[in-house]
Design an enzyme around this catalytic site. Structure first.
Site, PDB file in Angstrom:
ATOM      1  N   TYR A 295       0.843  -1.195   0.000  1.00 14.88           N
ATOM      2  CA  TYR A 295       0.000   0.000   0.000  1.00 14.88           C
ATOM      3  C   TYR A 295       0.878   1.245   0.000  1.00 14.88           C
ATOM      4  O   TYR A 295       1.776   1.378   0.830  1.00 14.88           O
ATOM      5  CB  TYR A 295      -0.901  -0.038   1.232  1.00 14.88           C
ATOM      6  CG  TYR A 295      -2.030   0.970   1.279  1.00 14.88           C
ATOM      7  CD1 TYR A 295      -2.221   1.926   0.294  1.00 14.88           C
ATOM      8  CD2 TYR A 295      -2.942   0.947   2.326  1.00 14.88           C
ATOM      9  CE1 TYR A 295      -3.267   2.831   0.354  1.00 14.88           C
ATOM     10  CE2 TYR A 295      -4.002   1.842   2.402  1.00 14.88           C
ATOM     11  CZ  TYR A 295      -4.157   2.789   1.418  1.00 14.88           C
ATOM     12  OH  TYR A 295      -5.201   3.682   1.487  1.00 14.88           O
ATOM     13  N   CYS A 296       0.643   2.175  -0.928  1.00 14.20           N
ATOM     14  CA  CYS A 296       1.345   3.462  -0.996  1.00 14.20           C
ATOM     15  C   CYS A 296       2.855   3.217  -1.073  1.00 14.20           C
ATOM     16  O   CYS A 296       3.324   2.462  -1.915  1.00 14.20           O
ATOM     17  CB  CYS A 296       0.934   4.320   0.199  1.00 14.20           C
ATOM     18  SG  CYS A 296       1.600   6.003   0.189  1.00 14.20           S
ATOM     19  N   VAL A 297       3.634   3.809  -0.187  1.00  8.97           N
ATOM     20  CA  VAL A 297       5.081   3.602  -0.240  1.00  8.97           C
ATOM     21  C   VAL A 297       5.435   2.154   0.091  1.00  8.97           C
ATOM     22  O   VAL A 297       6.476   1.650  -0.336  1.00  8.97           O
ATOM     23  CB  VAL A 297       5.811   4.592   0.692  1.00  8.97           C
ATOM     24  CG1 VAL A 297       5.513   4.320   2.154  1.00  8.97           C
ATOM     25  CG2 VAL A 297       7.308   4.586   0.453  1.00  8.97           C
TER      26      VAL A 297
ATOM     27  N   GLY B 185       3.847  -0.219  -1.229  1.00  9.75           N
ATOM     28  CA  GLY B 185       3.784  -0.796  -2.559  1.00  9.75           C
ATOM     29  C   GLY B 185       5.033  -0.521  -3.365  1.00  9.75           C
ATOM     30  O   GLY B 185       5.491  -1.384  -4.139  1.00  9.75           O
TER      31      GLY B 185
ATOM     32  N   PHE C 255      -1.647  -1.184  -3.939  1.00 11.25           N
ATOM     33  CA  PHE C 255      -2.701  -0.219  -3.626  1.00 11.25           C
ATOM     34  C   PHE C 255      -2.119   1.190  -3.748  1.00 11.25           C
ATOM     35  O   PHE C 255      -1.216   1.555  -2.979  1.00 11.25           O
ATOM     36  CB  PHE C 255      -3.211  -0.391  -2.192  1.00 11.25           C
ATOM     37  CG  PHE C 255      -4.017  -1.620  -1.929  1.00 11.25           C
ATOM     38  CD1 PHE C 255      -4.466  -2.448  -2.950  1.00 11.25           C
ATOM     39  CD2 PHE C 255      -4.358  -1.951  -0.624  1.00 11.25           C
ATOM     40  CE1 PHE C 255      -5.206  -3.580  -2.674  1.00 11.25           C
ATOM     41  CE2 PHE C 255      -5.109  -3.074  -0.335  1.00 11.25           C
ATOM     42  CZ  PHE C 255      -5.536  -3.896  -1.362  1.00 11.25           C
TER      43      PHE C 255
END
Length: 577
Positions: free
Chosen positions: A313-315, A317, A341
């Protein structure tokens, strides 16, 4: 007035006391310097063409004269303006007094005219796109701050409210202001929610599970099964370290973690440490090795399965993508499918946060981090709030400190205020290699002594973007998706970075788009995509199940091999910044 003066003295004390003992580090003026330089470039573009500038000035003057004339007609008994349509109305000026009283209606319209005029100067100036993006961002901060709705003397609703309460609202507001400056240790930490209502493990982050592994950088949580049998392939979730993992487990109705468990997945989640000076040298490679790779070792021990699927998710990811490229180079096949994500791998269109990522500002952040060994959590929290200043800053300034209303309890905003620090080495690597250098998709990023290439990542990837994301823009995620070497399912969810992800099927608020293969044009992809009402979660679950449909009897946390250390949500998540 006496009480107001007394509370004002407390505000001054809360601000000055940490500074007199040197507890507040000196703040650099790099952001202000960059703002002046950027807006100076806009002005310079217009001043080089005096005739064009005169036309722009004449346009503004004409609009202001027309406004003044209309106001004079109203004061002489003319009609009030028609209300704006609800969809376009500015909620800062929702109170009827902004239109019913000519003087305040003049202030409202003059502010709107001037703001629109200034925005037009930015849009029509001959600038490169990076400079234009920075100019838009800084102008948004200025116009947001200067709105007449933010000041007692120019806000009719606040004036009425203050007269009705005899000024008690200002006393309450000043008291909260002193408390919030004290909570920020000398800097203002705006309260956005009543954080006393929600408690970790009690009414948020309450999905049953155990911490089954811990090292210096993370705790690994394994959640208890909710079905008699589960998919053979376990799921590892890698959240961002710039905030805490429980955005995916806010409460049972919103929890992606609980929903995934209910679908028959064995779910593991990394809970990152809230770092301090001891973690100063923990870099991106450390987060890869002591985070994802260590977690995979523990997942295999707990389940007996070497084959896993993963979400970043985000960083988190971005870190997962980097790890996948490293694992592919090393022949490590333990992750057989992956989901991203709102995660960027290409940073050419990196959104509003790129404003903070030029050489001068990064160097200044690095200098600050060298002194403490980490970046204060409040720094990133303030940066995120500045992406939507009217909603996340000024609305709370007005409500809390001028109206004197304490905010109500909201689990998402409680999570948002629970900020984390970042190790110096890791944050510097991320800023320089991603935002500044865009090295991953260029094939220039070096981690663990290896130069990484995303084309080596040939496993199936489910790549989720959100349509209104200012942190990881949908187009940026789309461009990054084209650099992977395997099957790619790009899905676009409605709403933004958080709400677009946390959109449960039981109460879906937004739709999603899917279908076409990733190509060269995001706009062409969107035109050809199929819109589906409701949550994207079932679409993802079907995709995951199709990768590995085999099932086995449900597994308990630790699998009888790893001794559980404590109940979920663990200890690291409870550490406050």
């Amino acid at each position: 007035m006496s009480l107001l003066v007394e509370e004002s003295q407390k505000v001054a004390s809360a601000y000055m006391e940490p500074r007199t003992r040197g507890a507040v580090p000196a703040q650099g003026g790099e952001e202000a310097k960059d703002m002046v330089q950027t807006l100076g470039q806009v002005a310079a573009q217009w001043l080089t063409d005096p005739a064009r500038m005169m036309v722009a000035q004449a346009t503004l003057s004409s609009q202001m004269v027309d406004l003044w004339a209309g106001t004079m007609r109203r004061m002489a008994g003319g009609p009030a303006p028609e209300p704006e349509p609800a969809k376009t109305a500015d909620k800062r000026f929702a109170a009827p007094e902004w239109r019913e009283l000519p003087g305040f209606d003049f202030l409202r319209q003059a502010y709107t005219i001037t703001s629109d005029w200034a925005n037009g100067l930015v849009e029509e100036a001959d600038l490169d796109e990076a400079t234009r993006e920075r100019a838009r961002f800084y102008l948004r901060q200025i116009t947001g701050a200067l709105s007449p709705s933010n000041f007692l003397a120019t806000n009719p609703e606040l004036l009425r409210h203050t007269f009705e309460e005899g000024g008690e609202n200002l006393v309450r507001g000043m008291r909260m202001l002193a408390e919030d400056i004290a909570a920020g240790k000398g800097d203002l930490k705006i309260r956005q929610s009543d954080n006393t209502v929600h408690k970790l493990g009690v009414n948020m982050a309450m999905t049953p599970g155990k911490v089954v592994y811990r090292n210096a950088l993370m705790e690994l949580i394994q959640y208890a099964p909710a079905t008699p049998d589960v998919y053979r392939r376990p799921l590892l979730i890698v959240p961002p370290w710039i905030n805490k993992f429980y955005v995916l487990d806010l409460n049972p109705a919103k929890s992606f973690v609980k929903w995934a468990v209910d679908q028959g997945l064995t779910v593991f989640v990394i809970s990152w440490v809230n770092p301090d000076e001891r973690h100063a040298d923990k870099d991106f490679e450390s987060y890869m090795r002591e985070g994802i790779l260590a977690a995979l070792d523990a997942v295999e021990q707990a389940t007996g399965e070497r084959d896993a699927t993963a979400i970043g998710y985000c960083v988190g990811g971005t870190l997962l993508a980097v790890t996948l490229a490293y694992m592919a180079l090393k022949g490590d096949t333990r992750i057989s499918s992956a989901t991203l994500f709102t995660a960027q791998t290409d940073f050419r269109n990196a959104g509003d946060l790129k404003v903070f990522a030029n050489e001068e500002q990064i160097a200044a952040v690095e200098a600050q981090m060298r002194e403490q060994g980490y970046l204060q959590g409040s720094k990133m929290a303030n940066a995120f709030n500045m992406l939507r200043p009217n909603d996340l800053i000024w609305s709370y300034v007005v409500n809390n400190y001028l109206k004197g209303n304490a905010p109500s309890a909201f689990d998402l905003l409680t999570w948002n205020s629970d900020s984390t620090r970042m190790p110096a080495a890791n944050h510097a690597f991320y800023l320089r290699n991603c935002y500044l250098g865009n090295k991953l998709t260029k094939g220039e990023m070096v981690v663990g002594g290896e130069t990484l290439d995303l084309k080596r990542v040939t496993i199936p990837v489910y790549n989720l973007a959100t349509k209104e994301d200012h942190i990881a823009p949908a187009k940026s995620v789309f461009v990054g998706a084209g650099f992977f070497g395997g099957p790619m399912r790009y899905v676009l969810a409605g709403s933004g970075h958080i709400a677009g992800v946390v959109n449960p099927p039981a109460k879906p608020k937004y739709q999603f788009w899917s279908g076409p293969a990733v190509g060269d044009s995001f706009e062409a992809w969107l035109d050809a995509a199929t819109e589906t009402p409701g949550s994207w979660w079932p679409d993802w679950a079907a995709w995951v199940a199709a990768q590995a449909p085999d099932k086995v009897p449900a597994r308990q946390p630790g699998g009888g091999v790893l001794e559980p250390l404590c109940d979920a949500p663990g200890e690291y998540v409870r550490v406050q910044s």
